[in-house]
Design a protein around this motif. Structure first.
Motif, PDB file in Angstrom:
ATOM      1  N   ARG A 265       0.842  -1.209   0.000  1.00 40.97           N
ATOM      2  CA  ARG A 265       0.000   0.000   0.000  1.00 40.97           C
ATOM      3  C   ARG A 265       0.870   1.248   0.000  1.00 40.97           C
ATOM      4  N   ILE A 266       2.000   1.151   0.669  1.00 42.76           N
ATOM      5  CA  ILE A 266       2.950   2.267   0.648  1.00 42.76           C
ATOM      6  C   ILE A 266       3.517   2.385  -0.768  1.00 42.76           C
ATOM      7  N   ALA A 267       3.882   1.233  -1.351  1.00 41.52           N
ATOM      8  CA  ALA A 267       4.438   1.229  -2.711  1.00 41.52           C
ATOM      9  C   ALA A 267       3.428   1.785  -3.716  1.00 41.52           C
ATOM     10  N   ARG A 268       2.165   1.429  -3.524  1.00 43.40           N
ATOM     11  CA  ARG A 268       1.126   1.916  -4.435  1.00 43.40           C
ATOM     12  C   ARG A 268       0.999   3.446  -4.351  1.00 43.40           C
ATOM     13  N   ALA A 269       1.042   3.969  -3.122  1.00 45.29           N
ATOM     14  CA  ALA A 269       0.959   5.424  -2.940  1.00 45.29           C
ATOM     15  C   ALA A 269       2.147   6.106  -3.610  1.00 45.29           C
ATOM     16  N   VAL A 270       3.326   5.509  -3.474  1.00 46.52           N
ATOM     17  CA  VAL A 270       4.533   6.089  -4.076  1.00 46.52           C
ATOM     18  C   VAL A 270       4.433   6.032  -5.601  1.00 46.52           C
ATOM     19  N   MET A 271       3.917   4.911  -6.113  1.00 51.70           N
ATOM     20  CA  MET A 271       3.751   4.784  -7.561  1.00 51.70           C
ATOM     21  C   MET A 271       2.838   5.884  -8.098  1.00 51.70           C
ATOM     22  N   ARG A 272       1.713   6.103  -7.432  1.00 53.49           N
ATOM     23  CA  ARG A 272       0.769   7.150  -7.846  1.00 53.49           C
ATOM     24  C   ARG A 272       1.449   8.514  -7.865  1.00 53.49           C
ATOM     25  N   ASP A 273       2.143   8.792  -6.785  1.00 51.37           N
ATOM     26  CA  ASP A 273       2.820  10.074  -6.625  1.00 51.37           C
ATOM     27  C   ASP A 273       3.883  10.256  -7.711  1.00 51.37           C
ATOM     28  N   ALA A 274       4.620   9.181  -7.969  1.00 54.47           N
ATOM     29  CA  ALA A 274       5.693   9.240  -8.962  1.00 54.47           C
ATOM     30  C   ALA A 274       5.117   9.479 -10.361  1.00 54.47           C
ATOM     31  N   ARG A 275       3.990   8.854 -10.658  1.00 51.51           N
ATOM     32  CA  ARG A 275       3.337   9.061 -11.965  1.00 51.51           C
ATOM     33  C   ARG A 275       2.915  10.513 -12.132  1.00 51.51           C
ATOM     34  N   VAL A 276       2.383  11.106 -11.052  1.00 51.79           N
ATOM     35  CA  VAL A 276       2.001  12.526 -11.099  1.00 51.79           C
ATOM     36  C   VAL A 276       3.234  13.372 -11.407  1.00 51.79           C
ATOM     37  N   LYS A 277       4.374  12.956 -10.882  1.00 56.85           N
ATOM     38  CA  LYS A 277       5.610  13.715 -11.094  1.00 56.85           C
ATOM     39  C   LYS A 277       6.269  13.347 -12.420  1.00 56.85           C
ATOM     40  N   GLY A 278       5.635  12.490 -13.214  1.00 60.40           N
ATOM     41  CA  GLY A 278       6.142  12.175 -14.544  1.00 60.40           C
ATOM     42  C   GLY A 278       7.139  11.035 -14.614  1.00 60.40           C
ATOM     43  N   LEU A 279       7.332  10.337 -13.503  1.00 60.24           N
ATOM     44  CA  LEU A 279       8.246   9.191 -13.531  1.00 60.24           C
ATOM     45  C   LEU A 279       7.479   7.937 -13.951  1.00 60.24           C
TER      46      LEU A 279
ATOM     47  N   ASN B  63     -12.255  11.143  -0.498  1.00 63.15           N
ATOM     48  CA  ASN B  63     -13.265  10.765  -1.488  1.00 63.15           C
ATOM     49  C   ASN B  63     -12.626  10.043  -2.667  1.00 63.15           C
ATOM     50  N   LEU B  64     -11.337   9.765  -2.562  1.00 66.91           N
ATOM     51  CA  LEU B  64     -10.648   8.904  -3.520  1.00 66.91           C
ATOM     52  C   LEU B  64     -10.233   7.635  -2.784  1.00 66.91           C
ATOM     53  N   GLU B  65      -9.887   6.599  -3.524  1.00 66.71           N
ATOM     54  CA  GLU B  65      -9.434   5.361  -2.889  1.00 66.71           C
ATOM     55  C   GLU B  65      -8.133   5.635  -2.128  1.00 66.71           C
ATOM     56  N   ILE B  66      -8.055   5.206  -0.888  1.00 62.61           N
ATOM     57  CA  ILE B  66      -6.859   5.444  -0.079  1.00 62.61           C
ATOM     58  C   ILE B  66      -5.826   4.372  -0.416  1.00 62.61           C
ATOM     59  N   ALA B  67      -4.653   4.801  -0.879  1.00 67.79           N
ATOM     60  CA  ALA B  67      -3.602   3.830  -1.183  1.00 67.79           C
ATOM     61  C   ALA B  67      -2.983   3.370   0.133  1.00 67.79           C
ATOM     62  N   SER B  68      -2.240   4.231   0.781  1.00 66.16           N
ATOM     63  CA  SER B  68      -1.617   3.848   2.043  1.00 66.16           C
ATOM     64  C   SER B  68      -2.426   4.374   3.222  1.00 66.16           C
ATOM     65  N   PRO B  69      -2.690   3.509   4.197  1.00 61.64           N
ATOM     66  CA  PRO B  69      -3.437   3.940   5.381  1.00 61.64           C
ATOM     67  C   PRO B  69      -2.561   4.663   6.403  1.00 61.64           C
ATOM     68  N   LEU B  70      -1.267   4.712   6.146  1.00 59.25           N
ATOM     69  CA  LEU B  70      -0.360   5.311   7.123  1.00 59.25           C
ATOM     70  C   LEU B  70      -0.317   6.820   6.961  1.00 59.25           C
ATOM     71  N   VAL B  71      -0.112   7.498   8.071  1.00 57.56           N
ATOM     72  CA  VAL B  71      -0.005   8.956   8.032  1.00 57.56           C
ATOM     73  C   VAL B  71       1.398   9.327   8.490  1.00 57.56           C
ATOM     74  N   ASP B  72       2.270   9.653   7.549  1.00 51.59           N
ATOM     75  CA  ASP B  72       3.627  10.088   7.910  1.00 51.59           C
ATOM     76  C   ASP B  72       3.601  11.561   8.315  1.00 51.59           C
TER      77      ASP B  72
END
Lengths: 363, 188
Positions: A265-279, B63-72
Motif C-alpha cells: 500500500r505504501i508502494a502503491r501510494a509512491v507509484m501514484r505520486d511518482a506518476r504525477v511527477k512524470g516518472l 473521497n478517492l481510494e486510499i492507497a496507504s493507510p499510514l499517516v507520515d
C-alpha cells in the motif's frame, strides 16, 4: 458485526474481518492462544463462534491449538487457528503434520517484529517461514497475502475452499497493520459455504464401512517417497492453477515496485505520486506468495527496466523476485525491520536512487 | 452534495494519554466518514500499557481510494496532552491545523506556518458534566475548523460505535461537540 442481508459497508479491523470471513466460510472450530497484534481475531471468535454452534477454545498454548485444529480437520470440520510470529513458530511441527496428512486447515499469521519474542509492531519477516516450509520436510502451504481489510475478508472465505480443494493447509499472511487497522469494506450477504466435495478421507466412525487411516509416519521402504511424489505433484498443480497477482502501470515502466500486503500500500501510494511527477513507475503485487507469480514476473523483466522490492523485513521476498527474473534485469531492495515501517518519503528516495543506478548500468 | 465536489484527503493524527479517548475519537471520525460515503482507514498505535501511557491513532478520510493507510505527515492534528504536541507538531504539513487541549498543554505552538486552536477541552467537558467528554469537545472544535463531515454523521457514528448501554450519554456528547465548535467559531 451483524451478518447483513444486503451488501453493506462496514468499518472493522482486519483481524475481525478474517474471523467473520472464517465463520461465513463455515469454519466451526477455532483454537488459539492470545498474542498481539491479532487478539481481535480470538476475541471475535470467542464472542461469535457460539452463535453459530461452533467451538471456540482458548488453548493452553499455541502448540495445543494447532494440534486441536489437526484433530478437528481429521474429523472433517472446517478448522482454523491464528497467531502472530512467535506463536506461529511454535505451531510449525503441527503444520508439517497437517501438510503430510493432506488435511485442510486455515492458519492466520499477523506478523510482528522479530526475531525472538521481538515486539508488537508490524513486520513481514516471516515470509521465508511461510513460503519455504517453516516446519520440517518437503511441503508447502498455500500462502495468501491480503493488503486491505476487504481482501482479508474475501481471501479468508476463499482460503477454506482452497484448503478443501487441495487438502492442504492455507496461511493468511498479514501483519500488525492489516490486523489492527480499521477500514471500510463491503460485506456481501452471508451464505455459509460448504466443501464442494464430500470428504471421503475423514475419521468419523467406520460403522458400515472400511476403516480409514490418516498418518504421517511411513517406515516401510519407499512409502514416504511415494507420499512425497504425490505431494510434489499436487504442489505443481497448485502452481499451475492458483497464482494471483495485481499489476499496474507496468507497460511503459522504467522501474517496477514490487511489494505485498501492507508494504504494497505504501508502494502503491509512491507509484501514484511518482506518476504525477512524470516518472514511469509500475507496480506489481503478489497476492499468492506461494505459489509465487514467477512467470508473470519473468515476463516483465525487459531490457532497460529495473525492479525495486519493498518489504518490512531485511529482504526475503526479494529472493523470489530474483529467482523469477534470473538476472534479466537489476533488482534492488529497500526494507525496514524489527517493526519499522517504510515511509513514502523514504521509498520515493529509493525509487530515485534505483532509477539512477539502473540508468548508469544501461550505459 | 457540495462538500463532495472538492478533493477530500484528510490525514489526521489524534494523540494523547491512554484513557483520554483518542482511539475512540479517531474511530468516530472514520465511522462518520464511511457513513458519508468516503473511503476511510484507522490505525491505532499504543504501547503495551494502556491507561496512562501515550497513544495515538492515524485516520485517513478521502473521497478517492486510499492507497496507504499510514499517516507520515498529517494535515490535521489533535493533541490532548503536552507530550503529544512535542512529538507531532513538527510532522504537521504546512498550512495544517492543530487542535490543542489547552487544559493540559500550557505552551503554544512553535510554528507559524500552521493554524492552531487552543481548546480547554477538559475544563469545558467538566463544566458540561463529565470530563470524559473532553475528546468530543476537541472533535467539535476540529470539525468547525475543518468542516468536511456533518455533525449529524458524527452523532450517527456515535450510535454505531458506542454500546447501547452508553447511548444515554449521546446528548451529553452532542453538547460537548457544539461547545467545542463554539470555541472555534469566527476564528481562523
Amino acid at each position: 458485526m451483524t451478518r447483513p442481508t444486503t451488501i453493506e459497508r462496514k468499518l472493522t479491523t482486519g483481524n475481525e474481518a478474517i474471523a467473520e470471513g472464517a465463520i461465513q466460510a463455515g469454519c466451526r472450530f477455532y483454537a488459539g492462544y492470545p498474542i498481539t497484534p491479532q487478539n481481535e481475531l480470538c476475541e471475535y471468535m470467542a464472542r461469535h463462534m457460539p452463535e453459530v454452534g461452533g467451538t471456540f477454545i482458548q488453548s493452553e498454548s499455541e502448540i495445543a491449538a494447532i494440534n486441536m485444529v489437526f484433530g478437528a480437520a481429521v474429523a472433517g470440520a472446517r478448522a482454523m487457528t491464528s497467531s502472530s510470529s512467535p506463536g506461529i513458530s511454535l505451531k510449525q511441527e503441527g503444520i508439517s503434520y497437517i501438510a503430510a496428512c493432506e488435511l485442510p486447515a486455515v492458519i492466520s499469521n499477523m506478523m510482528r517484529g522479530g526475531p525472538g519474542l521481538g515486539n508488537v509492531w508490524p513486520a513481514q519477516s516471516d515470509y521465508f517461514q511461510a513460503t519455504k516450509g517453516g516446519g520440517h520436510g518437503d511441503y508447502h502451504l498455500i500462502v495468501l497475502a491480503p493488503a486491505t481489510v476487504q481482501e482479508a475478508f474475501d481471501m479468508t472465505k476463499e482460503a477454506f475452499d482452497l484448503a478443501d480443494r487441495y487438502r492442504n493447509p492455507v496461511m493468511i499472511l498479514g501483519d500488525g497493520i492489516l490486523g489492527q487497522m480499521m477500514e471500510s469494506f463491503e460485506m456481501k450477504p452471508a451464505k455459509t459455504r460448504q466443501p464442494s466435495r464430500k470428504k471421503d478421507y475423514i475419521l468419523d466412525g467406520c460403522k458400515g464401512r472400511k476403516p480409514r487411516v490418516i498418518q504421517s509416519l511411513f517406515l516401510e521402504e519407499g512409502m514416504l517417497e511415494r507420499l512425497n511424489d504425490k505431494l510434489q505433484a499436487k504442489y505443481r498443480r497448485i502452481e499451475r492453477e492458483l497464482v494471483r497477482y495485481e499489476e499496474l502501470n507496468t507497460n511503459d515502466a522504467d522501474l517496477i515496485l514490487v511489494a505485498y500486503g501492507s508494504s504494497s500500500r505504501i508502494a502503491r501510494a509512491v507509484m501514484r505520486d511518482a506518476r504525477v511527477k512524470g516518472l514511469k513507475i509500475g507496480f506489481f503485487r503478489p497476492m499468492t506468495l506461494w505459489p509465487f507469480p514467477t512467470e508473470a514476473m519473468r515476463k516483465l523483466a525487459k531490457p532497460k527496466r529495473a525492479f525495486l522490492v519493498i518489504e518490512m523485513s531485511a529482504g526475503q521476498m526479494v529472493e523470489d523476485v530474483r529467482l523469477s527474473i534470473e538476472g534479466r534485469a537489476p533488482v534492488y531492495f529497500y526494507g525496514r525491520s524489527g517493526g519499522g515501517i517504510p515511509s513514502e518519503e523514504a521509498v520515493f528516495a529509493e525509487v530515485r536512487k534505483a532509477l539512477k543506478k539502473a540508468r548508469s548500468k544501461v550505459k | 452534495m457540495a462538500i463532495k465536489q472538492k478533493t477530500i484527503d484528510e490525514q489526521i493524527i489524534v494523540a494523547g494519554f491512554g484513557g483520554q479517548g483518542v482511539m475512540l475519537l479517531g474511530k468516530i471520525i472514520a465511522q462518520a466518514g464511511m457513513l458519508s460515503g468516503l473511503d476511510v482507514t484507522w490505525i491505532p498505535k499504543y504501547g503495551a500499557e494502556v491507561r496512562g501511557g501515550t497513544a495515538h491513532c492515524m485516520v485517513r478520510v478521502s473521497n478517492l481510494e486510499i492507497a496507504s493507510p499510514l499517516v507520515d505527515f498529517p494535515n490535521s492534528l489533535i493533541v490532548m496532552n503536552k507530550l503529544s504536541m512535542d512529538k507531532f507538531e513538527r510532522l504537521l504539513r504546512k498550512g495544517g491545523i492543530m487542535i490543542v487541549n489547552s487544559s493540559l498543554v500550557d505552551s503554544r505552538a512553535t510554528r507559524s506556518d500552521i493554524r492552531s486552536y487552543y481548546v480547554p477541552a477538559n475544563r469545558i467537558a467538566s463544566e458540561i458534566g463529565d470530563v470524559r467528554g473532553a475528546n468530543m469537545v476537541a472533535l467539535g472544535a476540529y470539525l468547525k475548523a475543518r468542516p468536511f463531515l456533518k455533525i449529524e454523521k458524527i452523532v450517527e457514528a456515535l450510535r454505531d460505535i458506542l454500546p447501547s448501554y452508553h447511548h444515554k450519554y449521546i446528548p451529553l456528547n452532542e453538547k460537548a461537540l457544539s461547545e467545542g465548535a463554539r470555541l472555534v467559531e469566527g476564528r481562523s
